[in-house]
Write a protein that holds these residues in place. Structure first.
Motif, PDB file in Angstrom:
ATOM      1  N   GLY A 153       0.778  -1.229   0.000  1.00  0.00           N
ATOM      2  CA  GLY A 153       0.000   0.000   0.000  1.00  0.00           C
ATOM      3  C   GLY A 153       0.808   1.275   0.000  1.00  0.00           C
ATOM      4  N   ALA A 154       2.131   1.191   0.107  1.00  0.00           N
ATOM      5  CA  ALA A 154       2.963   2.396   0.164  1.00  0.00           C
ATOM      6  C   ALA A 154       3.308   2.900  -1.230  1.00  0.00           C
ATOM      7  CB  ALA A 154       4.255   2.099   0.929  1.00  0.00           C
ATOM      8  N   ARG A 155       3.470   4.204  -1.354  1.00  0.00           N
ATOM      9  CA  ARG A 155       3.984   4.820  -2.577  1.00  0.00           C
ATOM     10  C   ARG A 155       5.476   5.041  -2.364  1.00  0.00           C
ATOM     11  NH1 ARG A 155       1.400  10.118  -3.188  1.00  0.00           N
ATOM     12  NH2 ARG A 155       1.916  10.056  -5.409  1.00  0.00           N
ATOM     13  N   ALA A 181      12.051  16.140   1.467  1.00  0.00           N
ATOM     14  CA  ALA A 181      10.955  16.616   0.612  1.00  0.00           C
ATOM     15  C   ALA A 181      10.066  15.468   0.165  1.00  0.00           C
ATOM     16  CB  ALA A 181      11.536  17.345  -0.598  1.00  0.00           C
ATOM     17  N   LEU A 182      10.656  14.345  -0.191  1.00  0.00           N
ATOM     18  CA  LEU A 182       9.865  13.195  -0.627  1.00  0.00           C
ATOM     19  C   LEU A 182       9.012  12.656   0.519  1.00  0.00           C
ATOM     20  CD1 LEU A 182      12.574  11.362  -2.765  1.00  0.00           C
ATOM     21  CD2 LEU A 182      10.557  12.566  -3.636  1.00  0.00           C
ATOM     22  N   ALA A 183       9.607  12.558   1.708  1.00  0.00           N
ATOM     23  CA  ALA A 183       8.847  12.057   2.854  1.00  0.00           C
ATOM     24  C   ALA A 183       7.706  12.999   3.203  1.00  0.00           C
ATOM     25  CB  ALA A 183       9.773  11.859   4.048  1.00  0.00           C
ATOM     26  N   ARG A 184       7.968  14.299   3.149  1.00  0.00           N
ATOM     27  CA  ARG A 184       6.920  15.271   3.466  1.00  0.00           C
ATOM     28  C   ARG A 184       5.798  15.249   2.427  1.00  0.00           C
ATOM     29  NH1 ARG A 184      10.458  20.535   5.605  1.00  0.00           N
ATOM     30  NH2 ARG A 184      10.820  19.730   7.721  1.00  0.00           N
ATOM     31  N   THR A 188       7.203   6.987   0.641  1.00  0.00           N
ATOM     32  CA  THR A 188       8.154   6.200   1.415  1.00  0.00           C
ATOM     33  C   THR A 188       9.477   6.212   0.661  1.00  0.00           C
ATOM     34  OG1 THR A 188       6.502   4.757   2.407  1.00  0.00           O
ATOM     35  CG2 THR A 188       8.726   3.890   2.242  1.00  0.00           C
ATOM     36  N   VAL A 189      10.510   6.693   1.299  1.00  0.00           N
ATOM     37  CA  VAL A 189      11.839   6.758   0.690  1.00  0.00           C
ATOM     38  C   VAL A 189      12.524   5.410   0.860  1.00  0.00           C
ATOM     39  CG1 VAL A 189      14.127   7.827   0.816  1.00  0.00           C
ATOM     40  CG2 VAL A 189      12.063   9.236   1.046  1.00  0.00           C
ATOM     41  N   ALA A 251       9.719   7.165   9.204  1.00  0.00           N
ATOM     42  CA  ALA A 251      10.179   5.867   8.716  1.00  0.00           C
ATOM     43  C   ALA A 251      10.648   5.949   7.272  1.00  0.00           C
ATOM     44  CB  ALA A 251       9.057   4.833   8.830  1.00  0.00           C
ATOM     45  N   SER A 252      11.650   5.152   6.947  1.00  0.00           N
ATOM     46  CA  SER A 252      12.071   4.935   5.561  1.00  0.00           C
ATOM     47  C   SER A 252      12.703   3.553   5.485  1.00  0.00           C
ATOM     48  CB  SER A 252      13.046   6.020   5.087  1.00  0.00           C
ATOM     49  OG  SER A 252      14.285   5.936   5.773  1.00  0.00           O
ATOM     50  N   VAL A 253      13.102   3.170   4.278  1.00  0.00           N
ATOM     51  CA  VAL A 253      13.573   1.807   4.046  1.00  0.00           C
ATOM     52  C   VAL A 253      14.981   1.833   3.456  1.00  0.00           C
ATOM     53  CG1 VAL A 253      13.147  -0.320   2.738  1.00  0.00           C
ATOM     54  CG2 VAL A 253      11.231   0.957   3.708  1.00  0.00           C
TER      55      VAL A 253
END
Length: 373
Positions: A153-155, A181-184, A188-189, A251-253
């Protein structure tokens, strides 16, 4: 604040990966028939195992008492016992955390589970032992399963770039601002999980809930150890100092590999899917970047990732092409001219409208939006 990279992290409803799930299933269903129980310590669940139907179940790396094991084998369940003296769990049900991989960092990086797993890999990778290669394969498949559950379900936007980018540089700070910026923006980075540009993007994502001054201070703090050489220990300690000062990060991966085990994973990716097989890791990282990939300046590894990503976009083998944004015109047209080749490949194909080259990292989020994210 986002605490998980997935809007809904579901897994197969026949899988049990924690004691809480085990207890809930036994209580609600009254049976374990056909279930898969993965890496759960069941030594104090003997009564439940003896009283519950386990026919057709599979127990992967679960600790249990001998009488419980004998009973469930008699039911017809398959039992794959824990493997002794391994520095990792091949049947693990979840991806790693930084705290898990860097446990015992106080004694030096060499004593951490991450370093011990790399040492085991170095000892076994070339000996041709089918047992060791099987354990690596089972581990990596378990990690892939856990990663799919996590990201459901994550983008996801992948950020690729070189490991040599030093802390304390403008390039590092730019990559961190990109991750923030991507997280905001709700993405999901995901990165390769290592040092350099990868760490910077994960740090930026971590910093998303805080004000802008926090990221400047964090970059200054980690800059005390610009590189993981000569001391991984000091490099990692600086990162954990940042995490201790600002503990409520986003959170990020990170998706690193022990194939490049001399490069440690970074501590700012809250979820770390670490693999033994680099090819599995590379393909998995790109395939899961379903909202696009940003390529920061890098060398051979980043060039490989550009065209690893371009190939399924060219053939549309994963469906509609995903956006690709290359950052730093001079780097990708002069120093390593990947952009002209990518643009030639894309000509008159559906991916042509999904690629972009920008001069500065600050332009990347807008480029992603323009390309259809």
């Amino acid at each position: 604040m986002q605490t998980s990279p997935a809007h809904a992290a579901h897994h197969n409803d026949r899988e049990i990966e924690t004691r809480e799930e085990f207890d809930a299933t036994v209580s609600a269903r009254g049976t374990l028939a056909g279930y898969r129980v993965q890496g759960v310590d069941l030594t104090d669940r003997t009564r439940e195992l003896l009283a519950t139907d386990t026919s057709g179940a599979v127990f992967l790396g679960c600790l249990m008492r001998e009488n419980a094991e004998a009973k469930i084998r008699a039911d017809g369940a398959l039992v794959f016992p824990p493997v002794p003296d391994l520095p990792f769990d091949p049947y693990r049900g979840h991806v790693y955390t930084p705290d898990e991989l860097f446990a015992s960092l106080g004694k030096g990086y060499e004593e951490t589970p991450d370093a011990l797993a790399y040492a085991w890999y170095q000892r076994t990778k070339a000996d041709g032992d089918i047992y060791a290669s099987m354990l690596r394969a089972v581990h990596d498949d378990s990690v892939s399963d856990a990663l799919d559950e996590l990201l459901n379900g994550a983008r996801v936007v992948g950020v690729m770039g070189g490991h040599a980018m030093a802390r304390g540089t403008q390039a590092y700070e730019g990559a961190a601002r990109l991750g923030r910026a991507l997280a905001r923006a709700g993405f999901t980075v995901a990165t390769g999980g290592g040092p350099g540009a990868m760490e910077a993007a994960n740090l930026g994502a971590y910093a998303a809930p805080y004000d802008d001054a926090m990221l400047e201070d964090a970059c200054r703090l980690v800059g005390k150890a610009p590189s993981f050489t000569p001391s991984i220990t000091e490099w990692a300690r600086c990162a954990f100092e940042v995490r201790a000062r600002w503990p409520k990060g986003n959170a990020s991966v990170g998706i690193p590999t022990w194939f490049y085990g001399h490069e440690p994973p970074n501590a700012f990716a809250s979820h770390i899917a670490k693999y033994f097989a680099n090819a599995t890791r590379e393909d998995g990282l790109l395939a899961r970047s379903n909202a696009g990939v940003v390529f920061l300046p890098g060398a051979a590894g980043t060039v490989q990732e550009i065209f690893d990503n371009a190939t399924p976009n060219y053939y549309e083998s994963r469906g509609e092409p995903t956006p690709m944004v290359l950052v730093d015109r001079a780097h990708w047209t002069e120093r390593l001219p990947a952009w002209p080749l990518l643009r030639s490949l894309a000509r008159e194909r559906s991916m042509e409208s999904r690629i972009a080259l920008v001069d500065h990292v600050e332009e990347a989020p807008e480029a992603l939006a323009r390309l259809g994210c």
